[in-house]
Design a protein around this motif. Structure first.
Motif, PDB file in Angstrom:
ATOM      1  N   ALA A 204      20.767 -13.993 -24.231  1.00  0.00           N
ATOM      2  CA  ALA A 204      19.681 -14.235 -23.402  1.00  0.00           C
ATOM      3  C   ALA A 204      19.988 -13.646 -21.901  1.00  0.00           C
ATOM      4  O   ALA A 204      19.372 -13.267 -21.218  1.00  0.00           O
ATOM      5  CB  ALA A 204      18.943 -15.581 -23.474  1.00  0.00           C
TER       6      ALA A 204
ATOM      7  N   ILE B  13      16.858  -7.084 -15.463  1.00  0.00           N
ATOM      8  CA  ILE B  13      16.837  -7.063 -13.603  1.00  0.00           C
ATOM      9  C   ILE B  13      17.255  -5.878 -13.166  1.00  0.00           C
ATOM     10  O   ILE B  13      16.784  -5.147 -12.265  1.00  0.00           O
ATOM     11  CB  ILE B  13      17.367  -8.207 -13.182  1.00  0.00           C
ATOM     12  CG1 ILE B  13      16.248  -9.568 -13.624  1.00  0.00           C
ATOM     13  CG2 ILE B  13      17.666  -8.440 -11.730  1.00  0.00           C
ATOM     14  CD1 ILE B  13      17.007 -10.734 -13.422  1.00  0.00           C
TER      15      ILE B  13
ATOM     16  N   THR C 168      18.579 -10.689 -19.829  1.00  0.00           N
ATOM     17  CA  THR C 168      17.865 -10.875 -18.662  1.00  0.00           C
ATOM     18  C   THR C 168      18.604 -10.046 -17.241  1.00  0.00           C
ATOM     19  O   THR C 168      17.836  -9.424 -16.997  1.00  0.00           O
ATOM     20  CB  THR C 168      17.971 -12.274 -18.249  1.00  0.00           C
ATOM     21  OG1 THR C 168      17.229 -13.075 -19.062  1.00  0.00           O
ATOM     22  CG2 THR C 168      17.086 -12.667 -16.916  1.00  0.00           C
TER      23      THR C 168
END
Length: 115
Positions: free
Chosen positions: A60, A68, A64
């Motif tokens: 996770a 980003i 992420t």
């Protein structure tokens, strides 16, 4: 600014490879079924269910970071101003004949007599 962009590309590649590796290392949800019935999976490094939280959390975090960095790189690329050869497609490009010493044969009239 270009140095930051290149560093970001390298970090993006590393995060992508780590994310692929983490996804490939993980077991499917059906693999835990054997451990619950005493399938011998409890003697692993993380325990029978211990690796699930660590690997899920790591995946996770990497996902992420991947998203980003993707957004940052997309924003950086969109802000770049460069010359694009396809900017003005309305004006056709006309090729200029090259000046050469080779004479051009004159156009002959078509005749009815075969050669």
């Amino acid at each position: 600014m270009a140095f930051f962009y290149e560093i970001l590309i390298v970090v993006y590649l590393i995060v992508a490879l780590m994310l692929i590796g983490m996804v490939l290392i993980q077991q499917g949800k059906g693999a835990d079924m054997g451990a619950s019935f005493g399938g011998g999976g409890s003697n692993t490094v993380f325990g029978s269910t211990g690796s699930g939280n660590f690997m899920t959390r790591t995946t996770a975090i990497l996902a992420t970071l991947f998203f980003i960095i993707s957004l940052i790189l997309g924003n950086q690329t969109a802000d770049k101003e460069g010359t694009n050869e396809f900017e003005n497609l309305e004006v056709p490009v006309i090729e200029q004949p090259a000046d050469s010493d080779i004479p051009v044969a004159e156009k002959q009239e078509p005749s009815d007599i075969p050669n």
